[in-house]
Design an enzyme around this catalytic site. Structure first.
Site, PDB file in Angstrom:
ATOM      1  N   PHE A 188      -5.246   2.340  -4.586  1.00  0.00           N
ATOM      2  CA  PHE A 188      -6.354   3.008  -5.256  1.00  0.00           C
ATOM      3  C   PHE A 188      -5.831   3.774  -6.470  1.00  0.00           C
ATOM      4  CE2 PHE A 188      -7.453   2.639  -0.749  1.00  0.00           C
ATOM      5  CZ  PHE A 188      -8.619   1.901  -0.857  1.00  0.00           C
ATOM      6  N   GLU A 235       4.510   4.827  -3.668  1.00  0.00           N
ATOM      7  CA  GLU A 235       4.161   4.100  -4.898  1.00  0.00           C
ATOM      8  C   GLU A 235       5.287   4.157  -5.923  1.00  0.00           C
ATOM      9  OE1 GLU A 235       0.523   4.951  -2.682  1.00  0.00           O
ATOM     10  OE2 GLU A 235       2.163   6.254  -3.382  1.00  0.00           O
ATOM     11  N   HIS A 265     -12.026   7.215  -2.518  1.00  0.00           N
ATOM     12  CA  HIS A 265     -11.191   6.992  -3.704  1.00  0.00           C
ATOM     13  C   HIS A 265     -12.014   6.604  -4.939  1.00  0.00           C
ATOM     14  CE1 HIS A 265      -7.937   6.965  -0.729  1.00  0.00           C
ATOM     15  NE2 HIS A 265      -8.608   6.025  -0.078  1.00  0.00           N
ATOM     16  N   PHE A 304      -3.641   6.989  -6.789  1.00  0.00           N
ATOM     17  CA  PHE A 304      -2.228   6.972  -6.424  1.00  0.00           C
ATOM     18  C   PHE A 304      -1.329   6.516  -7.579  1.00  0.00           C
ATOM     19  CE2 PHE A 304      -4.247   5.939  -2.145  1.00  0.00           C
ATOM     20  CZ  PHE A 304      -4.344   7.275  -1.800  1.00  0.00           C
TER      21      PHE A 304
END
Length: 328
Positions: free
Chosen positions: A85, A62, A129, A88
């Protein structure tokens, strides 16, 4: 305006598709967003239409993806960063918090960062999540934060976010993804960032809510109507900048406020909403403000315990009963 019935996620994809057709500078970058169609089908059909030149699958990093998008935005493109999600987002904090929101300020207005970051949060039928971290980011100057509750608003806010010259963090609640369907206007449908909307008018108490809790609030309001209590349901839609004018106007009319969100109550957006009303409309209040949110524990994994953990329509109803005990 003519339209068609869509799910929440279909409306999101429709908004992105229309903006990609309108502006060749728009592209999407993220994990599994290509032929797979994105987690929970969040980019379904985009790769087939626009191909790998504008739909970029990335490795699991990410931070790197956010850096690429930040650089592309500084060069005049309009990237959409898909962070699968919300949990992250922490992996890209330097880019999303320390860089993208402040570049315009640090360059004395010479540089802009037209970057849209979309991510999924909250409970849903998928189980994974579920954390809601939106309150972290409302604290950051220069970063706009939106969290729609309906398919029409999802499309309209997505189009507005992509066109915005500042970074916009777009929270998408997973229970809404395939669980809500409504008519979505065709074509040029924009919802202004920074504007809340009254989803149900009322005169006795305001319930200011976000995302899935808007629907819970409407459920509770329907039940209260049979008791002669008129609940005004205010969908905040944009969390930063908060539409304080609409919020204060509603509370000054009803004199009572309940704030509902799925995130943890401690340190949640509801605290900011409550403080704003206490500071600017204290004289209009007929009762203490009540917040509805999750208890301050990690989100339980077991479905039965999680159902007890999550705020629901009954929790909102209990809060409304609490503020209605105070005389007018």
């Amino acid at each position: 305006m003519p339209g068609k019935r869509m799910t929440f996620v279909e409306a999101l994809v429709e908004g992105i598709r229309e903006e990609m057709r309108r502006d060749p500078n728009v592209f999407v970058l993220g994990q599994d967003i290509g032929p797979f169609g994105g987690s929970l089908r969040s980019t379904l059909g985009l790769w087939e239409e626009f191909g790998p030149a504008r739909i970029f699958d990335t490795p699991i990093s990410e931070s790197a993806a956010a850096g690429v998008c930040l650089g592309a935005a500084l060069e005049g493109l309009r990237p959409i960063l898909d962070i699968s999600f919300g949990e992250f987002l922490a992996s890209a904090m330097p880019q999303l918090v320390l860089h993208a929101p402040v570049v315009h300020w640090l360059t004395l207005g010479k540089a802009r960062v037209p970057l849209t970051i979309r991510t999924k949060v909250g409970e849903g039928p998928y189980g994974g999540h579920p954390q809601c971290f939106e309150a972290w980011f409302t604290h950051v100057p220069g970063l706009k934060v939106v969290m729609p509750s309906t398919p029409a608003d999802a499309k309209g806010l997505m189009k507005a976010a992509i066109r915005d010259d500042d970074p916009v963090l777009f929270f998408e609640h997973m229970y809404l993804y395939h669980g809500v369907r409504d008519v979505v206007p065709d074509g040029e449908h924009l919802v202004p960032i920074g504007r809340a909307e009254v989803k149900r008018p009322g005169k006795d108490v305001t319930v200011a809510a976000t995302a899935w809790m808007v629907h819970r609030a409407l459920q509770a309001a329907h039940q209260f109507a049979a008791e002669g209590i008129e609940v005004e349901v205010l969908d905040l839609r944009t969390l930063a900048p908060l539409d304080t004018a609409t919020l204060l106007a509603s509370v000054r009319k009803t004199g009572r406020l309940v704030v509902a969100h799925e995130a943890w109550k401690i340190g949640g957006l509801g605290a900011e909403v409550a403080a704003t009303v206490a500071e600017q409309a204290f004289g209009s209040l007929r009762a203490p403000i009540v917040r509805v949110g999750a208890p301050h524990t990690p989100v339980p994994a077991h479905p039965t315990i999680r159902r007890a953990f999550l705020p629901d329509a009954q929790g909102i109803a209990d809060a409304v009963h609490a503020v209605m005990k105070y005389a007018a």
